[in-house]
Design an enzyme around this catalytic site. Structure first.
Site, PDB file in Angstrom:
ATOM      1  CG  HIS A 110      -1.805   1.152   1.388  1.00 46.74           C
ATOM      2  ND1 HIS A 110      -3.142   1.106   1.076  1.00 46.74           N
ATOM      3  CD2 HIS A 110      -1.570   2.413   1.828  1.00 46.74           C
ATOM      4  CE1 HIS A 110      -3.683   2.299   1.292  1.00 46.74           C
ATOM      5  NE2 HIS A 110      -2.752   3.107   1.771  1.00 46.74           N
ATOM      6  CD  GLU A 111       1.513   3.637   3.753  1.00 48.44           C
ATOM      7  OE1 GLU A 111       1.679   4.675   3.064  1.00 48.44           O
ATOM      8  OE2 GLU A 111       0.518   3.485   4.492  1.00 48.44           O
TER       9      GLU A 111
ATOM     10  CG  HIS B  44       0.545   8.332  -7.293  1.00 45.74           C
ATOM     11  ND1 HIS B  44      -0.695   8.505  -6.722  1.00 45.74           N
ATOM     12  CD2 HIS B  44       0.545   9.103  -8.411  1.00 45.74           C
ATOM     13  CE1 HIS B  44      -1.416   9.328  -7.476  1.00 45.74           C
ATOM     14  NE2 HIS B  44      -0.687   9.712  -8.497  1.00 45.74           N
TER      15      HIS B  44
END
Length: 599
Positions: free
Chosen positions: A391-392, A398
């Site tokens: 997730h992180e 991104h």
């Protein structure tokens, strides 16, 4: 296993397991030197006040603004990262406090920029861009500012509002202090038969207890305290909503929802369509409740049974290197370039991996335009930690792409887009883990994990969003709301969302009063839309649709160069339609089918 049980001091953690913050500043002395330079340079920004109606001055201002902002950003990031490594370190506490205080002062040096742009003659910006190619890059920035012109008040009115902003925000502070510090829930009996004080902090562990009596007692004890203060809590929430509605009205928005969505150019139908789509598909949630009731072997399914795991598996001890391998395999559909960035990030020191005494809890991805996209973890060798890492790193990659491809002013991205990249990683990982798992019990566990994620992130958050729409529109239309009104609406929503197999206990009627997100108006729907967009991306990538990966990476590279709806639409996900939420529900039904085949 001792490594996961004994909490080490910071200096006992191996260097290879720590993030490389020294890449930002090689020493604290270098940080102090940069901070001193910033304090000398930043006041120069004030010298442009009243002079921006000159294209050359405007270009100079923007150049100096970027230079000083980037310097301020790395100073801010360094101090916060160092403090988070060990929150008990007084030196870094002091550094963080210094830069935090200074950033408020820094903001005053640029506060005139937006008002001056808004006061300029209508065609000044357009004409200046035509004559000065250097301004072309700022076109979206200027247009974004100018579109808010109808909603900006006079200088004196803006100053007045700024002066009372603390007062207008006070309901949120009152709610937080009241529920976290002043309310006392008393004692409950834990699984070992011992009396333990119930708090908001430990309630989540009690409500997941395998012992039904434990979770029932915790549930009734918690909500009994909230019930005792329901009139006070209703008044606090109504005050908060009235303040928000007041702001929307005086800024001449069409309504509260419009004032929340319009600044990011999000059409109102995105919000309303999401609620309609979930309402059209509540039979899927009803089916899940019935299945959970059957798996738990219950004659009656109560609200306090909702969070207990239906499938138990022994906890696996997963070493960090193995977690990285699992994620790389899971993210394989994203292609070699993405995987190389992921692996290089791990190797180059983006991640602070393990817990240590004094380290900030939780996990996050953070950094600046000129730093690595750092990741804070408190890795504890469990499957949930693997998912957190995926997730992180989704956030960090991104940020990596955005900063690499976009100029400084467009490198950030909105909350509407922020959770998409992180959740896409999680969706690809869980899909991979479910497909490769051969042990029936472990596979069921993984399937249920994903079902619970969709239930809590999409169904529950859109139920919250529906409640928010009711409360804001009621007060907007002059209909007062009492605790009784809030309770009635909340009970009816729970009955509608959970269906006939759920006994909606009367205690739940006051649950609205403990949800802090209701003090961040129209915020929660973005969890659901973010998850829906991620589901749509993951599905197209896994289905190997034409250019799916390329479109997704283009989304990651877009940063804040356009409005979120347009960025997602260009990448093939149209949030103005019901398709992304429908794709999430299709996946939910697919997972339900899998469980029903296995049991």
């Amino acid at each position: 296993m001792s490594e996961s049980k004994v909490l080490k001091m910071r200096d006992e953690i191996e260097e290879k397991c720590k993030w490389k913050v020294n890449k930002v500043f090689s020493s604290d002395e270098e940080w102090e030197k940069a901070f001193k330079e910033l304090k000398e340079e930043a006041p120069n920004l004030k010298s442009f006040e009243g002079k921006l109606e000159n294209a050359e001055n405007l270009i100079k201002y923007l150049d100096i603004y970027e230079k000083t902002s980037r310097k301020a950003e790395i100073i801010y990031v360094y101090a916060h990262l160092r403090c988070d490594e060990d929150t008990k370190n007084s030196k870094y506490q002091g550094m963080m406090s210094k830069i935090d205080s200074y950033m408020a002062e820094f903001a005053t040096y640029t506060a005139y920029f937006v008002p001056e742009i808004l006061e300029m003659p209508e065609n000044f910006i357009k004409e200046s861009i035509k004559k000065n190619p250097k301004l072309k890059i700022y076109e979206f920035l200027f247009n974004d500012i100018l579109k808010e012109k109808p909603h900006i008040l006079s200088k004196s009115q803006e100053e007045l509002l700024a002066g009372v902003s603390d007062c207008l925000d006070s309901p949120s502070s009152i709610h937080s202090i009241f529920t976290n510090a002043d309310m006392k829930f008393g004692d409950v009996t834990d699984e070992d038969g011992k009396k333990v004080e119930l708090t908001e902090g430990n309630y989540s562990s009690f409500i997941k207890s395998k012992n039904r009596a434990v979770r029932e007692e915790a549930f009734k004890t918690l909500f009994k305290e909230y019930k005792g203060f329901e009139n006070t809590l209703a008044t606090i929430l109504s005050s908060s909503i009235k303040n928000f509605n007041f702001g929307a009205k005086i800024r001449k928005y069409e309504g509260a929802l419009d004032s929340s969505l319009k600044p990011n150019n999000i059409p109102l139908e995105v919000y309303r369509n999401a609620i309609k789509t979930i309402n059209d598909n509540l039979s899927s949630m009803h089916r899940y409740v019935a299945l959970k009731k059957r798996l738990l072997g219950l004659e009656e399914m109560h609200m306090y049974d909702l969070y207990v795991p239906v499938i138990e598996v022994p906890k696996n001890h997963i070493e960090f290197d193995d977690a990285v391998k699992m994620i790389v395999e899971g993210l394989n559909p994203l292609g070699e370039e993405y995987l190389n960035i992921f692996k290089d990030g791990v190797k180059d020191g983006w991640i602070d991996i393990y817990q240590n005494k004094g380290k900030r809890g939780g996990a996050y991805s953070w950094g600046g335009y000129d730093t690595m996209p750092y990741v804070l973890l408190n890795y504890n060798y469990e499957l949930n930690d693997v998912s957190t890492l995926a997730h992180e790193m989704g956030h960090s990659i991104h940020s990596y792409y955005s900063r690499k491809e976009q100029p400084y002013i467009y490198a950030g991205y909105t909350l509407f887009c922020a959770e998409v990249a992180s959740t896409t990683n999680e969706a690809l990982l869980i899909h991979y883990l479910i497909n490769k798992e051969t042990d029936k019990q472990k596979r069921l566990y993984l399937i249920n994990q994903e079902l619970e994620q969709i239930r809590t992130t999409v169904f529950r958050q859109l139920m919250f969003a529906e409640f928010e729409l009711y409360t804001h529109e009621s007060l907007e239309n002059g209909i007062p709301l009492t605790a009784e009104d809030y309770n009635k609406a909340w009970i009816e929503l729970n009955q509608k969302y959970f269906g006939p197999d759920m006994i909606v206990d009367p205690e739940i009627d006051v649950e609205w009063s403990r949800i802090p997100h209701f003090y961040s108006d129209f915020y929660v729907y973005q969890y659901a839309t973010g998850y829906a967009a991620a589901s749509a991306f993951a599905k197209s990538i896994l289905d190997k649709k034409e250019n799916a990966v390329e479109k997704y990476v283009a989304f990651l590279k877009s940063g804040g160069s356009n409005y979120p709806i347009e960025i997602l639409k260009k990448a093939g996900v149209d949030m103005t339609t019901s398709k992304p939420v429908e794709a999430t529900i299709e996946r939910f039904n697919e997972l339900l089918d899998m469980i029903e085949k296995e049991i």
